[in-house]
Design a protein around this motif. Structure first.
Motif, PDB file in Angstrom:
ATOM      1  N   PRO A 166     -33.412  29.900  20.084  1.00 46.47           N
ATOM      2  CA  PRO A 166     -32.883  31.166  19.561  1.00 46.47           C
ATOM      3  C   PRO A 166     -33.862  31.747  18.539  1.00 46.47           C
ATOM      4  CG  PRO A 166     -31.192  29.456  19.548  1.00 46.47           C
ATOM      5  CD  PRO A 166     -32.484  28.773  19.850  1.00 46.47           C
ATOM      6  N   PRO A 167     -34.240  33.015  18.682  1.00 44.37           N
ATOM      7  CA  PRO A 167     -35.211  33.592  17.758  1.00 44.37           C
ATOM      8  C   PRO A 167     -34.835  33.471  16.286  1.00 44.37           C
ATOM      9  CG  PRO A 167     -34.920  35.019  19.652  1.00 44.37           C
ATOM     10  CD  PRO A 167     -33.886  33.940  19.773  1.00 44.37           C
ATOM     11  N   ASP A 168     -33.517  33.477  15.977  1.00 45.30           N
ATOM     12  CA  ASP A 168     -33.126  33.412  14.570  1.00 45.30           C
ATOM     13  C   ASP A 168     -33.332  32.024  13.956  1.00 45.30           C
ATOM     14  OD1 ASP A 168     -31.093  32.040  15.824  1.00 45.30           O
ATOM     15  OD2 ASP A 168     -29.478  33.396  15.192  1.00 45.30           O
ATOM     16  N   ARG A 169     -33.744  31.052  14.774  1.00 44.33           N
ATOM     17  CA  ARG A 169     -34.057  29.720  14.236  1.00 44.33           C
ATOM     18  C   ARG A 169     -35.528  29.573  13.862  1.00 44.33           C
ATOM     19  NH1 ARG A 169     -30.708  25.434  18.063  1.00 44.33           N
ATOM     20  NH2 ARG A 169     -28.633  26.362  17.785  1.00 44.33           N
ATOM     21  N   LEU A 170     -36.328  30.580  14.204  1.00 42.26           N
ATOM     22  CA  LEU A 170     -37.760  30.528  13.932  1.00 42.26           C
ATOM     23  C   LEU A 170     -38.112  31.324  12.686  1.00 42.26           C
ATOM     24  CD1 LEU A 170     -39.053  31.034  17.573  1.00 42.26           C
ATOM     25  CD2 LEU A 170     -39.308  28.947  16.220  1.00 42.26           C
ATOM     26  N   ALA A 227     -43.848  38.089  22.081  1.00 48.52           N
ATOM     27  CA  ALA A 227     -43.705  36.648  21.865  1.00 48.52           C
ATOM     28  C   ALA A 227     -42.242  36.217  21.892  1.00 48.52           C
ATOM     29  CB  ALA A 227     -44.340  36.260  20.532  1.00 48.52           C
ATOM     30  N   VAL A 228     -41.339  37.100  21.490  1.00 45.24           N
ATOM     31  CA  VAL A 228     -39.913  36.744  21.396  1.00 45.24           C
ATOM     32  C   VAL A 228     -39.358  36.395  22.771  1.00 45.24           C
ATOM     33  CG1 VAL A 228     -37.629  37.550  20.678  1.00 45.24           C
ATOM     34  CG2 VAL A 228     -39.659  38.186  19.349  1.00 45.24           C
ATOM     35  N   HIS A 229     -39.845  37.070  23.783  1.00 45.14           N
ATOM     36  CA  HIS A 229     -39.428  36.799  25.161  1.00 45.14           C
ATOM     37  C   HIS A 229     -39.642  35.327  25.515  1.00 45.14           C
ATOM     38  CE1 HIS A 229     -39.347  37.003  29.559  1.00 45.14           C
ATOM     39  NE2 HIS A 229     -40.593  36.588  29.590  1.00 45.14           N
ATOM     40  N   TYR A 230     -40.768  34.779  25.090  1.00 47.26           N
ATOM     41  CA  TYR A 230     -41.082  33.394  25.453  1.00 47.26           C
ATOM     42  C   TYR A 230     -40.267  32.393  24.647  1.00 47.26           C
ATOM     43  CZ  TYR A 230     -44.742  35.354  28.326  1.00 47.26           C
ATOM     44  OH  TYR A 230     -45.410  36.069  29.286  1.00 47.26           O
ATOM     45  N   ALA A 231     -39.883  32.747  23.440  1.00 45.22           N
ATOM     46  CA  ALA A 231     -38.987  31.878  22.675  1.00 45.22           C
ATOM     47  C   ALA A 231     -37.668  31.703  23.433  1.00 45.22           C
ATOM     48  CB  ALA A 231     -38.729  32.461  21.293  1.00 45.22           C
ATOM     49  N   LYS A 232     -37.179  32.792  23.981  1.00 44.71           N
ATOM     50  CA  LYS A 232     -35.923  32.721  24.743  1.00 44.71           C
ATOM     51  C   LYS A 232     -36.085  31.860  25.992  1.00 44.71           C
ATOM     52  CE  LYS A 232     -34.311  37.223  23.065  1.00 44.71           C
ATOM     53  NZ  LYS A 232     -34.031  38.641  23.415  1.00 44.71           N
ATOM     54  N   ARG A 292     -44.349  42.129  19.883  1.00 39.23           N
ATOM     55  CA  ARG A 292     -43.104  41.776  19.211  1.00 39.23           C
ATOM     56  C   ARG A 292     -43.225  40.335  18.748  1.00 39.23           C
ATOM     57  NH1 ARG A 292     -36.984  41.711  20.901  1.00 39.23           N
ATOM     58  NH2 ARG A 292     -37.725  40.742  22.827  1.00 39.23           N
ATOM     59  N   LEU A 293     -43.007  40.118  17.467  1.00 33.39           N
ATOM     60  CA  LEU A 293     -43.160  38.794  16.902  1.00 33.39           C
ATOM     61  C   LEU A 293     -42.121  38.565  15.815  1.00 33.39           C
ATOM     62  CD1 LEU A 293     -44.774  39.687  14.121  1.00 33.39           C
ATOM     63  CD2 LEU A 293     -46.753  39.624  15.613  1.00 33.39           C
ATOM     64  N   ILE A 294     -42.178  37.396  15.199  1.00 33.31           N
ATOM     65  CA  ILE A 294     -41.248  37.058  14.122  1.00 33.31           C
ATOM     66  C   ILE A 294     -42.045  36.747  12.864  1.00 33.31           C
ATOM     67  CG2 ILE A 294     -39.505  35.410  13.317  1.00 33.31           C
ATOM     68  CD1 ILE A 294     -38.623  35.081  16.221  1.00 33.31           C
ATOM     69  N   ARG A 295     -41.676  37.407  11.787  1.00 32.36           N
ATOM     70  CA  ARG A 295     -42.279  37.151  10.485  1.00 32.36           C
ATOM     71  C   ARG A 295     -41.170  36.914   9.479  1.00 32.36           C
ATOM     72  NH1 ARG A 295     -46.351  42.362  10.493  1.00 32.36           N
ATOM     73  NH2 ARG A 295     -48.083  41.456  11.679  1.00 32.36           N
ATOM     74  N   GLY A 296     -41.240  35.802   8.771  1.00 27.22           N
ATOM     75  CA  GLY A 296     -40.219  35.502   7.774  1.00 27.22           C
ATOM     76  C   GLY A 296     -38.822  35.480   8.330  1.00 27.22           C
ATOM     77  N   GLY A 297     -38.694  35.029   9.578  1.00 28.04           N
ATOM     78  CA  GLY A 297     -37.382  34.925  10.198  1.00 28.04           C
ATOM     79  C   GLY A 297     -36.849  36.215  10.771  1.00 28.04           C
ATOM     80  N   ARG A 298     -37.628  37.285  10.743  1.00 25.15           N
ATOM     81  CA  ARG A 298     -37.165  38.580  11.247  1.00 25.15           C
ATOM     82  C   ARG A 298     -38.062  39.071  12.380  1.00 25.15           C
ATOM     83  NH1 ARG A 298     -36.078  42.706   6.400  1.00 25.15           N
ATOM     84  NH2 ARG A 298     -35.142  43.808   8.181  1.00 25.15           N
ATOM     85  N   ILE A 299     -37.435  39.660  13.403  1.00 22.90           N
ATOM     86  CA  ILE A 299     -38.193  40.219  14.511  1.00 22.90           C
ATOM     87  C   ILE A 299     -38.892  41.495  14.059  1.00 22.90           C
ATOM     88  CG2 ILE A 299     -38.034  41.268  16.808  1.00 22.90           C
ATOM     89  CD1 ILE A 299     -35.735  39.379  17.421  1.00 22.90           C
ATOM     90  N   VAL A 300     -40.178  41.582  14.376  1.00 22.23           N
ATOM     91  CA  VAL A 300     -40.989  42.734  13.997  1.00 22.23           C
ATOM     92  C   VAL A 300     -41.565  43.369  15.268  1.00 22.23           C
ATOM     93  CG1 VAL A 300     -43.044  43.513  12.742  1.00 22.23           C
ATOM     94  CG2 VAL A 300     -41.595  41.720  11.763  1.00 22.23           C
ATOM     95  N   GLU A 301     -41.406  44.654  15.393  1.00 18.60           N
ATOM     96  CA  GLU A 301     -41.966  45.406  16.513  1.00 18.60           C
ATOM     97  C   GLU A 301     -43.264  46.074  16.065  1.00 18.60           C
ATOM     98  OE1 GLU A 301     -40.476  45.773  19.539  1.00 18.60           O
ATOM     99  OE2 GLU A 301     -38.442  45.008  19.168  1.00 18.60           O
TER     100      GLU A 301
END
Length: 393
Positions: A237-241, A227-232, A187-196
């Motif tokens: 906040p994931p929406d800031r990345l 990866a999103v887990h570690y941002a938290k 799970r990661l973030i691309r272009g500001g959106r969470i991708v599974e």
């Protein structure tokens, strides 16, 4: 301090060696499911009376509790991850601090309040990856006022001269564990959106990218867990990345090979019956291949941790790159993977046992391991962190 070491496999042997070398460690009880092999190893290393050997049944809480009766300062758990919940429950009951190198299982998370209430320190995820990467990431993020991009890489592979087989890979930990990780997804973030990314999609070409490691060459990287887990955990906040990812990587061609194996269902965790005998597909594949992909006596593996963070500091766009590149020590025989996992776990046990890490509860390397102290301890073991911070145009 006295230490109980559970599990003396490839990484556990390096941890045992590091504990034995430490003047601060007075006694080590090393326990494994194969007692004769453990005793033979301890004799071959001439560890003497400082190390005593015992048998552990990792599936038995009573067996683990028996070993904790001498009240070690810390139990260092390097058993397979499926036993970490059992060990954690036993350590809590016995009132013993704990370090391990594996991801936190749900049953361990449930113990968090009780761990803190009993004034204990549990430090999971403290090996190479997870472990070193998290300490570096926590430090790198702290260098910025605002972060928008995080890329974290962790990989172990044979150096170029030893990458001489069909998959350009040689095993430095359990190969079954490697294949299990190949189906974990991410799970990661691309272009500001969470991708599974599903387990069967790990090696799809659009989920693989190239990375250049200076001094080593070009590799292909793929997602490595959530990866999103570690941002938290970092408080971001994931929406800031705009971009966030945890990745592993291999020599070119590796991902295409394993995509074919995934597509053929050879990595499925599924039991089929052949001539009346039940066979797990993935376990069979691991057992069939592993004997032929070990490092030669004079071959070296490489362990790499690389963290890249971009953001703003005092109004300027900056990038921080923190990196470790470690090689097998041919003199001791310990692989880079064993050094970066085993030595790191040993450092964690010693920092807790000596009181240099004194926070109580279920800790995380992201925020609870002092970076400068950890960097110094790694350097004592000839594992060095390089740091580069530059201003971007």
């Amino acid at each position: 301090m006295n230490i109980l070491l559970l599990g003396v496999g490839m990484q556990g042997k390096a941890a045992l060696h590091d504990l034995w070398r430490s003047p601060a460690v007075e006694r080590i009880v090393a326990a494994d499911g194969d007692l004769p092999a453990l005793q033979k190893h301890v004799r071959s290393r001439h560890y003497g009376e400082k190390v005593s050997c015992d048998l552990v049944d990792a599936g038995s809480k009573a067996s683990i509790l028996r070993l904790m009766k001498f009240k070690p300062a810390v139990v260092l758990d390097l058993l397979p991850s499926r036993f970490s919940g059992n060990v954690a429950a036993a350590a809590l009951q016995a009132g013993v601090n704990l370090v391990n190198s594996v991801y936190v299982l749900p049953e361990v998370k449930k113990l968090a309040a009780a761990i803190k209430a009993n004034a204990l320190t549990f430090l999971p995820e403290f090996g190479m990856d997870p472990g070193i990467d998290l300490v570096l990431l926590g430090h790198a993020v702290g260098l910025f006022d605002r972060v928008d991009t995080i890329d974290s890489y962790g990989a172990g592979f044979p150096e170029a001269a030893a990458a001489d087989n069909a998959i350009k890979y040689k095993v430095t930990w359990t190969f079954e564990g490697v294949l299990r990780a190949y189906m974990r997804g991410g799970r990661l973030i691309r272009g500001g959106r969470i991708v599974e990314i599903g387990g069967r999609e790990m090696f799809n070409p659009d989920n693989v990218h190239e990375i250049q490691i200076p001094g080593l060459g070009k590799f292909e990287a793929y997602a490595n867990g959530d990866a999103v887990h570690y941002a938290k955990l970092l408080g971001i906040p994931p929406d800031r990345l705009q971009h966030l990812g945890r990745f592993s990587f291999r020599w070119p061609g590796h991902c295409a090979f394993w995509k074919k194996m995934v597509d053929l269902h050879l990595l499925d965790d599924e039991t089929l019956t052949l001539d009346g005998v039940p066979i797990n597909r993935r376990r069979f594949l691991a057992a069939a291949i592993e004997p032929y992909i070990h490092l030669g006596e004079k071959e070296r593996d490489v362990a790499v941790i690389r963290v890249e963070v971009m953001g703003e500091k005092e109004g300027k766009k900056k990038q921080a790159v923190l990196q470790i590149i470690d090689y097998r020590d041919l003199a001791s025989g310990f692989t880079a993977m064993s050094r970066t996992v085993g030595y790191t776990a040993s450092i964690g046990a010693q920092l807790i046992g000596s009181g240099r890490i004194d926070r109580r509860g279920l800790l995380s390397p992201l925020r609870d391991v002092p970076y400068d102290l950890f960097k110094q301890e790694l350097a004592k073991r000839d594992i060095h962190i390089s740091e580069e911070i530059k201003t971007l145009a």
